[in-house]
Design an enzyme around this catalytic site. Structure first.
Site, PDB file in Angstrom:
ATOM      1  N   SER A  57      -6.868   5.680  10.189  1.00  0.00           N
ATOM      2  CA  SER A  57      -7.227   7.150   9.470  1.00  0.00           C
ATOM      3  C   SER A  57      -8.454   6.338   9.048  1.00  0.00           C
ATOM      4  CB  SER A  57      -6.334   6.314   8.658  1.00  0.00           C
ATOM      5  OG  SER A  57      -6.270   4.715   7.911  1.00  0.00           O
TER       6      SER A  57
ATOM      7  N   HIS B  95      -5.409  11.680  13.961  1.00  0.00           N
ATOM      8  CA  HIS B  95      -4.411  11.665  12.945  1.00  0.00           C
ATOM      9  C   HIS B  95      -3.668  11.999  12.369  1.00  0.00           C
ATOM     10  CE1 HIS B  95      -5.686  10.232   8.175  1.00  0.00           C
ATOM     11  NE2 HIS B  95      -4.874   9.337   9.248  1.00  0.00           N
TER      12      HIS B  95
ATOM     13  N   GLU C  95      -5.977  15.518  11.650  1.00  0.00           N
ATOM     14  CA  GLU C  95      -7.341  15.666  12.137  1.00  0.00           C
ATOM     15  C   GLU C  95      -7.188  15.501  13.268  1.00  0.00           C
ATOM     16  OE1 GLU C  95      -9.113  14.697   8.009  1.00  0.00           O
ATOM     17  OE2 GLU C  95      -7.971  13.040   8.936  1.00  0.00           O
TER      18      GLU C  95
ATOM     19  N   ASN D 112      -9.664  10.832   4.656  1.00  0.00           N
ATOM     20  CA  ASN D 112      -9.863   9.598   3.254  1.00  0.00           C
ATOM     21  C   ASN D 112     -11.120   9.199   2.842  1.00  0.00           C
ATOM     22  OD1 ASN D 112      -7.196   9.155   3.338  1.00  0.00           O
ATOM     23  ND2 ASN D 112      -7.634   8.100   5.937  1.00  0.00           N
TER      24      ASN D 112
END
Length: 320
Positions: free
Chosen positions: A154, A175, A187, A226
């Site tokens: 991540s 991800h 992702e 993130n």
């Protein structure tokens, strides 16, 4: 006039159909179709990935989840069963045992088959650990063109994780988000001068097959979500440290003012403060200037207040 037009229309129609057939397969005609899965790590993410694959309508030939001990794997199996039992309350058609039976729990890194095999690494965000795993995988499967390797990181650089991977054309980031069975987004990180189009298109299809939605991203810090989310959460912590507002008021403001389903402190406690710290520390170690460590966050973790899973984080859940 009509008799002259008909052959032309027929010809154009045939050309058009052939063009559409070519278009439908161009770019993806060589993409592999995932048939077998090996998930490394049976924690929250690994177990969630395996569960999502098992309960989807995709016809995988095998789903193997690997971890270091039978005890850890038994805990993962119990969590999957508990998750499915809760889901069954809203979806009575779910057959818990049938779904669980599709998953093989193993202490060895051995897939059922290497035919169109996707290996997903889902261990903690420790760079050296991930690098060790991928070196072993590359040494074992580097020459097998039917095996694709993916990391569920991540926050870490996929390129750094795969520094010892020889078959970089069959390596990418994949991800997932927690809780995996409920979160639709994945992702897909296509690494520059590495991940092939064939691999990328195969992963797009895999994500679709397990009823999720993919977005494409380069191998940049935090990818999309993130990179935006963690600095936002850390800025909220800084506001709390300065005494600008209470955690409850900041959460309320972001929910009612920005339309977020959860405030930054509620989200941090839900995800786990240790998970957030993993990301922050990785970025700080890299020297990125868009993030700075938080003493308040570090203090909570030192006191083992990790959020909902320990009963206390920014909020005290023992009183609820």
């Amino acid at each position: 006039m009509t008799s002259l037009l008909r052959p032309s229309i027929t010809f154009k129609s045939k050309v058009c159909k052939q063009f559409l057939r070519n278009l439908s397969t161009s770019g993806v005609q060589n993409a592999y179709k995932v048939e077998n899965l090996l998930v490394i790590g049976s924690g929250l993410m690994g177990a969630g990935i395996a569960q999502s694959c098992a309960q989807s309508q995709a016809k995988f030939k095998s789903i193997v989840i690997q971890d270091i001990s039978e005890d850890v794997l038994n805990q993962a199996k119990s969590k999957i069963e508990a998750n499915l039992t809760r889901m069954k309350q809203k979806k009575p058609e779910l057959d818990v045992q049938e779904i669980v039976s599709k998953i093989t729990f193993s202490t060895t890194l051995t897939p059922k088959s290497t035919e169109n095999l996707l290996i997903i690494e889902a261990v903690p965000e420790v760079l050296s650990l991930k690098q060790k795993i991928f070196k072993q995988l590359s040494d074992t499967y580097g020459k097998d063109k039917s095996v694709v390797l993916a990391t569920n990181t991540s926050s870490l650089s996929c390129k750094d994780i795969g520094k010892d991977v020889k078959n970089l054309d069959r390596f990418a980031g994949l991800h997932f988000f927690s809780p995996v069975p409920l979160m639709k987004l994945v992702e897909i990180v296509k690494i520059d001068n590495a991940t092939s189009d064939e691999t990328y298109e195969g992963l797009v299809q895999f994500v679709k097959d397990i009823n999720k939605v993919s977005v494409k991203c380069k191998d940049v810090p935090g990818f999309i979500v993130n990179r935006l989310l963690v600095p936002y959460m850390l800025e909220a912590v800084k506001m709390l440290e300065r005494g600008d507002a209470t955690a409850k008021d900041i959460d309320t403001a972001m929910k009612l003012g920005a339309g977020y389903p959860m405030g930054p402190f509620e989200l941090a406690d839900f995800v786990g403060l240790d998970v957030t710290k993993f990301i922050v520390d990785a970025w700080v170690d890299k020297g990125y200037d868009f993030i700075k460590p938080s003493e308040m966050l570090n203090e909570l973790i030192r006191n083992k207040h990790l959020g909902k899973k320990t009963g206390k984080g920014f909020y005290d859940y023992s009183k609820k």
